[in-house]
Design an enzyme around this catalytic site. Structure first.
Site, short mmCIF file in Angstrom:
data_model
loop_
_atom_site.label_atom_id
_atom_site.label_comp_id
_atom_site.label_asym_id
_atom_site.label_seq_id
_atom_site.Cartn_x
_atom_site.Cartn_y
_atom_site.Cartn_z
N GLY A 147 12.48 120.32 80.51
CA GLY A 147 11.73 119.86 81.67
C GLY A 147 12.47 120.05 83.00
O GLY A 147 13.17 121.05 83.21
N ASN A 199 -1.57 94.62 78.53
CA ASN A 199 -1.35 95.12 77.16
C ASN A 199 0.09 95.57 76.91
O ASN A 199 0.36 96.21 75.91
CB ASN A 199 -2.25 96.35 76.91
CG ASN A 199 -3.72 95.99 77.03
OD1 ASN A 199 -4.12 94.91 76.62
ND2 ASN A 199 -4.51 96.89 77.61
N TYR A 232 7.10 101.72 84.87
CA TYR A 232 7.62 102.96 85.44
C TYR A 232 7.71 102.85 86.97
O TYR A 232 8.72 103.22 87.57
CB TYR A 232 6.69 104.10 85.03
CG TYR A 232 7.15 105.48 85.42
CD1 TYR A 232 8.17 106.14 84.72
CD2 TYR A 232 6.55 106.16 86.48
CE1 TYR A 232 8.56 107.42 85.07
CE2 TYR A 232 6.94 107.44 86.83
CZ TYR A 232 7.95 108.07 86.12
OH TYR A 232 8.33 109.34 86.47
P1 NAD Z 1 10.85 115.14 80.11
O1 NAD Z 1 10.34 114.07 79.21
O2 NAD Z 1 10.32 116.53 79.93
O3 NAD Z 1 12.45 115.21 80.01
C1 NAD Z 1 13.25 114.07 80.10
C2 NAD Z 1 14.56 114.32 79.41
O4 NAD Z 1 15.34 113.11 79.50
C3 NAD Z 1 14.41 114.67 77.93
O5 NAD Z 1 15.18 115.80 77.60
C4 NAD Z 1 14.92 113.41 77.23
O6 NAD Z 1 15.50 113.65 75.96
C5 NAD Z 1 15.93 112.89 78.24
N1 NAD Z 1 16.22 111.47 78.03
C6 NAD Z 1 15.31 110.47 77.83
N2 NAD Z 1 15.96 109.32 77.59
C7 NAD Z 1 17.28 109.59 77.65
C8 NAD Z 1 18.45 108.80 77.46
N3 NAD Z 1 18.37 107.50 77.16
N4 NAD Z 1 19.66 109.39 77.58
C9 NAD Z 1 19.75 110.71 77.86
N5 NAD Z 1 18.68 111.51 78.06
C10 NAD Z 1 17.45 110.95 77.93
O7 NAD Z 1 10.59 114.61 81.59
P2 NAD Z 1 10.45 115.42 82.98
O8 NAD Z 1 9.01 115.56 83.27
O9 NAD Z 1 11.31 116.62 82.98
O10 NAD Z 1 11.01 114.32 83.99
C11 NAD Z 1 12.34 114.31 84.45
C12 NAD Z 1 12.50 113.21 85.48
O11 NAD Z 1 11.55 113.39 86.54
C13 NAD Z 1 12.22 111.80 84.92
O12 NAD Z 1 13.10 110.89 85.54
C14 NAD Z 1 10.79 111.53 85.36
O13 NAD Z 1 10.53 110.17 85.45
C15 NAD Z 1 10.78 112.21 86.71
N6 NAD Z 1 9.44 112.57 87.17
C16 NAD Z 1 8.69 113.50 86.54
C17 NAD Z 1 7.43 113.81 87.02
C18 NAD Z 1 6.55 114.86 86.39
O14 NAD Z 1 5.48 115.12 86.92
N7 NAD Z 1 6.95 115.49 85.31
C19 NAD Z 1 6.94 113.16 88.16
C20 NAD Z 1 7.72 112.20 88.77
C21 NAD Z 1 8.99 111.93 88.29
#
Ligand code: NAD
Length: 429
Positions: A202, A280, A334
């Site tokens: 990601g 919930n 969140y």
């Molecule tokens: P994703 O789920 O694709 O990737 C998240 C990664 O974090 C995964 O590889 C997971 O294994 C890792 N992870 C989760 N818990 C962990 C832990 N306890 N220790 C170590 N690693 C851990 O998510 P993404 O979409 O790539 O999002 C990345 C960041 O961007 C996040 O903080 C998310 O909240 C933020 N974000 C994403 C979006 C979106 O549209 N995708 C929007 C706003 C914010």
């Protein structure tokens, strides 16, 4: 997740049909690539209140200096400067307005400078054709070089409607102490070590790739279950993998032990969602999100600053979300965690800079095309994609480029900022 609508509107029949029906017209964004490292065309420099040079060709970007605007008459000069040229700015072009900090002792100046914010955000919403509009409030132009380079490049394709404050350089003279003398603008992070949490996939994976492109040695941290992916990426980038659950009580100390030579850039990217309406929501869903997204960010930040692992010239970039700014139904956990990240950044930034020489900023992504958003139900996903000024979702690389600018050695005067990477989302604007 492919955006089929964007592809459809890129064809002649698609354009005809969607225009006729009054549907959104997303323009294809031209992001950075080795073949497309800069905007194509001139940057037109204007100053509010001064005669404007006539552009020889449609400009790729316009920079309007409105730093000295102190009253409503000065705002008329902003209109006069941009009104004749705005139509000619090339598709995918940029408008950057330069403003000044609000003067607490002069409410006329403060009103005029705050007006620039409403002006910028409104122009961003109407300008279309993949063009972006941002406002930079500065006191020291030289200290804003990395910021202006970013905003005037293809790297900021999905950043619009933002107000970014740039402080002063840390040295005596203008810009002094912000741009290292030996800086290589093509490989600004060479010789530096960056750690990205949640980088196996990601957005985090894109951040790791982009920081490696900029010359950093990258440590790809992710949970032990994702170790194989983390290792593959680290090998490709010539970096290292670190299998660690960031919620471990001693995660910060373990990172410090793994990096005896210190760390220059810490990117808090790991994040999870466990959506449910509050009525919930069981406590586990609440606490797991708060643990990963906020508590571990606070703990590891404290540990890496107090052990001196992050020191002079260091950069912390945390990941918030527009859900933390605007709120989102089903995301009280969140939204709370991501708003908490914003609070952490704003409070810690001045102290971390004064006491450790470390800047602290956040990116706040909007709708980014990843596995996280691919799991969102179709109609909500489609709404999320279109409800922004660019009428499309962003890509992980858009967040990565913004992170790389905040991590830049010349971005020392950018501190305490929360920069949305959301195509100017209509949510919580
Ligand atoms: P994703 O789920 O694709 O990737 C998240 C990664 O974090 C995964 O590889 C997971 O294994 C890792 N992870 C989760 N818990 C962990 C832990 N306890 N220790 C170590 N690693 C851990 O998510 P993404 O979409 O790539 O999002 C990345 C960041 O961007 C996040 O903080 C998310 O909240 C933020 N974000 C994403 C979006 C979106 O549209 N995708 C929007 C706003 C914010």
């Amino acid at each position: 997740m492919a955006d089929r609508y964007l592809r459809f509107t890129g064809t002649a029949p698609g354009r005809f049909l969607t225009r006729g029906l009054g549907l959104p017209q997303p323009a294809e964004l031209h992001r950075w690539s080795p073949e497309h490292p800069a905007l194509k065309g001139e940057v037109l420099h204007l100053t509010a209140g001064k005669p404007a040079p006539a552009p020889a060709a449609p400009p790729a970007a316009v920079v309007l200096d409105a730093t000295h605007v102190r009253d409503v008459e000065g705002l008329a000069d902003v209109h006069a400067a941009l009104h004749p040229v705005v139509r000619s700015v090339a598709a995918g072009g940029r408008i950057v307005v330069l403003g000044a900090p609000l003067d607490p002792a002069d409410h006329h100046q403060a009103a005029a400078q705050q007006a620039l914010e409403g002006f910028t955000r409104s122009l961003g919403k109407e300008i279309g054709r993949g063009r972006t509009v941002n406002l930079v409030r500065l006191t020291d132009r030289a200290a804003a070089e990395s910021t202006l380079r970013f905003l005037l490049s293809p790297k900021s394709a999905y950043v619009s409607g933002q107000v970014i404050e740039v402080g002063e350089g840390s040295g005596e003279g203008p810009g002094e102490g912000t741009v290292p003398a030996d800086l290589d603008w093509d490989q600004p992070l060479s010789g530096r070590t960056a750690l990205v949490t949640g980088a196996a996939r990601g957005i985090g994976a894109a951040v790791a790739e982009t920081l490696a492109r900029d010359g950093a040695r990258v440590v790809v941290l992710d949970v032990p279950q994702a170790e194989a992916d983390a290792r593959r990426l680290a090998e490709r980038l010539g970096g290292e993998a670190l299998a660690l659950d960031i919620t471990a009580a001693d995660a910060g100390e373990r990172i410090a032990a793994a990096l005896p030579d210190g760390l220059d850039v810490l990117v808090h990217n790991a994040g999870i969602t466990r959506d449910r309406r509050l009525v919930n929501m069981p406590v586990e869903r609440w606490s797991s999100v708060l643990e990963v997204n906020l508590a571990s960010v606070l703990r590891t930040t404290d540990a890496l600053l107090s052990t001196g692992t992050l020191g002079e010239g260091g950069r912390i970039v945390a990941t918030a979300s527009i859900a933390g700014l605007a709120g989102n139904a089903g995301q009280t956990n969140y939204g709370a965690s991501k708003a908490g990240v914003v609070g952490l950044v704003r409070s810690l930034a001045p102290r971390a800079l004064a006491e450790h020489g470390v800047t602290v900023n956040a990116v706040a992504p909007g709708f980014i095309e990843t596995k996280m958003t691919a799991a969102v139900p179709l109609l909500i996903r489609e709404a999320g994609r279109r409800m922004n000024s660019l009428a499309q979702g962003g890509l992980p690389v858009d967040v990565a480029e913004t992170t790389a600018w905040l991590a830049h050695p010349a971005s020392g005067a950018v501190n305490g900022q929360v920069v949305r990477v959301c195509g100017q989302s209509l949510l919580g604007a």
